[in-house]
Design a protein around this motif. Sequence first.
Motif, PDB file in Angstrom:
ATOM      1  N   SER A 248       2.922 -11.302 -12.715  1.00  9.67           N
ATOM      2  CA  SER A 248       3.536 -11.122 -11.443  1.00  9.67           C
ATOM      3  C   SER A 248       4.696 -10.149 -11.076  1.00  9.67           C
ATOM      4  N   ARG A 249       4.492  -8.906 -11.560  1.00 12.23           N
ATOM      5  CA  ARG A 249       5.471  -7.925 -11.316  1.00 12.23           C
ATOM      6  C   ARG A 249       5.163  -7.315 -10.072  1.00 12.23           C
ATOM      7  N   GLN A 250       6.331  -6.821  -9.547  1.00 16.63           N
ATOM      8  CA  GLN A 250       6.505  -6.289  -8.111  1.00 16.63           C
ATOM      9  C   GLN A 250       6.068  -4.875  -8.054  1.00 16.63           C
ATOM     10  N   PHE A 251       5.377  -4.384  -7.306  1.00 18.12           N
ATOM     11  CA  PHE A 251       4.760  -3.045  -7.268  1.00 18.12           C
ATOM     12  C   PHE A 251       5.534  -2.185  -6.109  1.00 18.12           C
ATOM     13  N   PHE A 252       6.052  -0.914  -6.506  1.00 17.54           N
ATOM     14  CA  PHE A 252       6.578  -0.220  -5.500  1.00 17.54           C
ATOM     15  C   PHE A 252       5.510   0.586  -4.493  1.00 17.54           C
ATOM     16  N   PHE A 253       5.587   0.632  -3.317  1.00 15.91           N
ATOM     17  CA  PHE A 253       4.701   1.470  -2.591  1.00 15.91           C
ATOM     18  C   PHE A 253       4.737   2.914  -2.874  1.00 15.91           C
ATOM     19  N   LYS A 254       6.062   3.396  -2.987  1.00 17.60           N
ATOM     20  CA  LYS A 254       6.176   4.831  -3.301  1.00 17.60           C
ATOM     21  C   LYS A 254       5.624   5.460  -4.316  1.00 17.60           C
ATOM     22  N   TRP A 255       5.188   4.611  -5.397  1.00 16.36           N
ATOM     23  CA  TRP A 255       4.702   5.095  -6.627  1.00 16.36           C
ATOM     24  C   TRP A 255       3.092   5.118  -6.635  1.00 16.36           C
ATOM     25  N   THR A 256       2.647   4.075  -5.638  1.00 16.98           N
ATOM     26  CA  THR A 256       0.870   4.063  -5.522  1.00 16.98           C
ATOM     27  C   THR A 256       0.253   5.425  -5.468  1.00 16.98           C
ATOM     28  N   VAL A 257      -0.877   5.315  -6.386  1.00 15.61           N
ATOM     29  CA  VAL A 257      -1.621   6.526  -6.096  1.00 15.61           C
ATOM     30  C   VAL A 257      -2.877   6.308  -5.431  1.00 15.61           C
ATOM     31  N   ASN A 258      -3.229   4.807  -5.359  1.00 16.02           N
ATOM     32  CA  ASN A 258      -4.674   4.301  -4.840  1.00 16.02           C
ATOM     33  C   ASN A 258      -4.423   3.749  -3.650  1.00 16.02           C
ATOM     34  N   TRP A 259      -3.407   2.949  -3.115  1.00 16.89           N
ATOM     35  CA  TRP A 259      -3.721   2.414  -1.966  1.00 16.89           C
ATOM     36  C   TRP A 259      -2.458   2.914  -0.829  1.00 16.89           C
ATOM     37  N   ARG A 260      -2.302   3.970  -0.747  1.00 17.23           N
ATOM     38  CA  ARG A 260      -1.186   4.603   0.130  1.00 17.23           C
ATOM     39  C   ARG A 260      -1.698   4.435   1.413  1.00 17.23           C
ATOM     40  N   PHE A 261      -2.913   4.819   1.428  1.00 14.78           N
ATOM     41  CA  PHE A 261      -3.896   4.856   2.976  1.00 14.78           C
ATOM     42  C   PHE A 261      -3.683   3.340   3.711  1.00 14.78           C
ATOM     43  N   VAL A 262      -3.567   2.462   3.217  1.00 13.96           N
ATOM     44  CA  VAL A 262      -3.469   1.113   3.834  1.00 13.96           C
ATOM     45  C   VAL A 262      -2.158   0.617   4.504  1.00 13.96           C
ATOM     46  N   GLY A 263      -1.114   1.432   4.243  1.00 13.74           N
ATOM     47  CA  GLY A 263       0.162   1.236   4.773  1.00 13.74           C
ATOM     48  C   GLY A 263       1.065   0.352   3.976  1.00 13.74           C
ATOM     49  N   GLU A 265       2.984  -2.023   4.494  1.00  7.62           N
ATOM     50  CA  GLU A 265       3.179  -3.529   4.957  1.00  7.62           C
ATOM     51  C   GLU A 265       2.031  -4.137   4.308  1.00  7.62           C
ATOM     52  N   THR A 266       0.800  -3.616   4.490  1.00  4.96           N
ATOM     53  CA  THR A 266      -0.352  -4.121   3.858  1.00  4.96           C
ATOM     54  C   THR A 266      -0.230  -4.078   2.491  1.00  4.96           C
ATOM     55  N   PHE A 267       0.100  -3.016   1.972  1.00  7.12           N
ATOM     56  CA  PHE A 267       0.122  -2.903   0.453  1.00  7.12           C
ATOM     57  C   PHE A 267       1.037  -4.039  -0.387  1.00  7.12           C
ATOM     58  N   LEU A 268       2.157  -4.457   0.377  1.00  3.12           N
ATOM     59  CA  LEU A 268       2.978  -5.425  -0.194  1.00  3.12           C
ATOM     60  C   LEU A 268       2.531  -7.038   0.155  1.00  3.12           C
ATOM     61  N   SER A 269       1.696  -7.086   1.147  1.00  2.00           N
ATOM     62  CA  SER A 269       1.307  -8.405   1.538  1.00  2.00           C
ATOM     63  C   SER A 269       0.578  -8.961   0.262  1.00  2.00           C
ATOM     64  N   ARG A 270       0.856 -10.367   0.456  1.00  2.00           N
ATOM     65  CA  ARG A 270       0.111 -11.307  -0.559  1.00  2.00           C
ATOM     66  C   ARG A 270      -1.320 -11.360  -0.078  1.00  2.00           C
ATOM     67  N   ARG A 271      -1.775 -11.328   1.000  1.00  2.00           N
ATOM     68  CA  ARG A 271      -3.078 -11.350   1.566  1.00  2.00           C
ATOM     69  C   ARG A 271      -3.853 -10.393   0.949  1.00  2.00           C
ATOM     70  N   PHE A 272      -3.109  -8.960   0.763  1.00  2.00           N
ATOM     71  CA  PHE A 272      -3.854  -7.855   0.113  1.00  2.00           C
ATOM     72  C   PHE A 272      -4.066  -8.014  -1.141  1.00  2.00           C
ATOM     73  N   SER A 273      -2.991  -8.711  -1.873  1.00  2.51           N
ATOM     74  CA  SER A 273      -3.335  -8.863  -3.294  1.00  2.51           C
ATOM     75  C   SER A 273      -4.406  -9.929  -3.588  1.00  2.51           C
ATOM     76  N   LEU A 274      -4.419 -10.843  -2.985  1.00  2.00           N
ATOM     77  CA  LEU A 274      -5.375 -11.839  -3.084  1.00  2.00           C
ATOM     78  C   LEU A 274      -6.753 -11.381  -2.851  1.00  2.00           C
ATOM     79  N   ALA A 275      -6.777 -10.529  -1.736  1.00  2.00           N
ATOM     80  CA  ALA A 275      -8.086  -9.871  -1.426  1.00  2.00           C
ATOM     81  C   ALA A 275      -8.608  -9.233  -2.552  1.00  2.00           C
ATOM     82  N   LEU A 276      -7.871  -8.158  -3.205  1.00  2.00           N
ATOM     83  CA  LEU A 276      -8.194  -7.288  -4.462  1.00  2.00           C
ATOM     84  C   LEU A 276      -8.664  -8.233  -5.487  1.00  2.00           C
ATOM     85  N   LEU A 277      -7.818  -9.285  -5.875  1.00  2.00           N
ATOM     86  CA  LEU A 277      -8.397 -10.025  -6.886  1.00  2.00           C
ATOM     87  C   LEU A 277      -9.693 -10.741  -6.676  1.00  2.00           C
ATOM     88  N   GLY A 278     -10.002 -11.156  -5.281  1.00  2.00           N
ATOM     89  CA  GLY A 278     -11.162 -11.888  -5.162  1.00  2.00           C
ATOM     90  C   GLY A 278     -12.276 -11.087  -5.330  1.00  2.00           C
TER      91      GLY A 278
END
Length: 432
Positions: A248-263, A265-278
């Motif tokens: 359940s670790r929190q991820f920081f947008f400023k360090w991401t290498v892969n999903w910066r292009f989604v923005g 707000e989307t990066f931090l959203s639970r919906r995005f996290s569940l979509a990736l998991l699915g």
Amino acid sequence: MPDSKPPIHQQAARFAFDIANGRHALSKLIPPALWTADALLCGLVIWRIPYTEIDWVAYMEQISQFLSGERDYTKIRGGTGPLVYPAAHVYTYTGLYYLTDEGKDIFFAQQLFALLYLTTLTVVMACYWRAKAPPYVFPLLILSKRLHSIFVLRCFNDCFAVFFLWLAIFFLQHRSWQPAALFYTWGLGIKMSLLLTLPAVAIVLFLGSGLSSSIRLAIIMGLAQVLIGVPFLADNPLGYLGKAFEFSRQFFFKWTVNWRFVGEETFLSRRFSLALLGLHVVVLVGFIANRWLKPARKSVAGLAAPLLQGKSPFSPQEQQAVARDITPQYILTTILSANVIGLLFARSLHYQFYAYLAWSTPFLLWRSGAHPILQYLLWAAQEWAWNVYPSTSVSSGVVVGVLAITVAFVWFGVREEWEPRTATSKAATQKR
């Protein structure tokens, strides 16, 4: 009578082409020559490029607290935060703590990591060679600027996790199931990133060694994780499990290498996290059912029914036939494809995660049947993107794009690798 020999430039081109594709005796000299060049490069990097402090001091601070008697994982902290890796990380860096004068001798630490890099490279090359990868792929194993940085300029624990993953693959290719399982579980005990490859490792053990042996190995791996965690489990079991395997670790947008292009707000959203998991689950199940289990010669239902009854789905004769199809090439393709699938759908990748990817992409692109020029272009795009700091929308898009292309290429281009070998295909494999 006119000379029928082709022009000298055509002969030279054919000679070079034969060496590059492994059809000449000199081809065997390419891996050791590249390794030697890389050893010199590692020395040059350590000599000329300043060390970059990121996590080393924090690791040493945490080890110091462990050696002082602290066993509660929730109380062990360093300058960059709490201890968030399993116990094998602690034991590994305890050794480095003593070898480097309590972490003060950074220069010697870099030399140790250069040795670790070169040892890992040796294992990687051995795995590639056993899987019949052509020599023209091997230069891609030594050309990564980011990979050298991760090992000899950063001293990340991912380096040890990657080493033990490749050591496990090496022993799997040699059908030494128990050493492979132990090396894999030690790597997992250093960093849980190796969980991405666990489904593939489990399938290789199941198909290659049989049901009873794979169950025994799974128990050994589980017990090993318990044993290495005993000092911390005895003090605060929930604290150890919660920190060492923190999903359940929190991820920081400023360090991401892969999903910066989604923005952000989307990066931090639970919906995005569940979509990736699915998506990860869907693609993983697709590979398991339609690719990785092909050597079993049975449908998923045909395998599941006896397994649910605690029985092997194979007769002794069937098990022998299945095990024969678990070739070094199958093993490397399956485990590396699981790794890349996991990285594609990871919530956030940091720069040190390139250690898990850099030596996976060249082999998978070759196995996909992509043209060598395309292989090199995709590798170059990937290497460029991982060297952009900080990441941008463009670079992160390239990171995800190359990962997605690699997975797609493997799905469509390596279908025959997961098919049971007929007498004809077996003979063709032997010819290669």
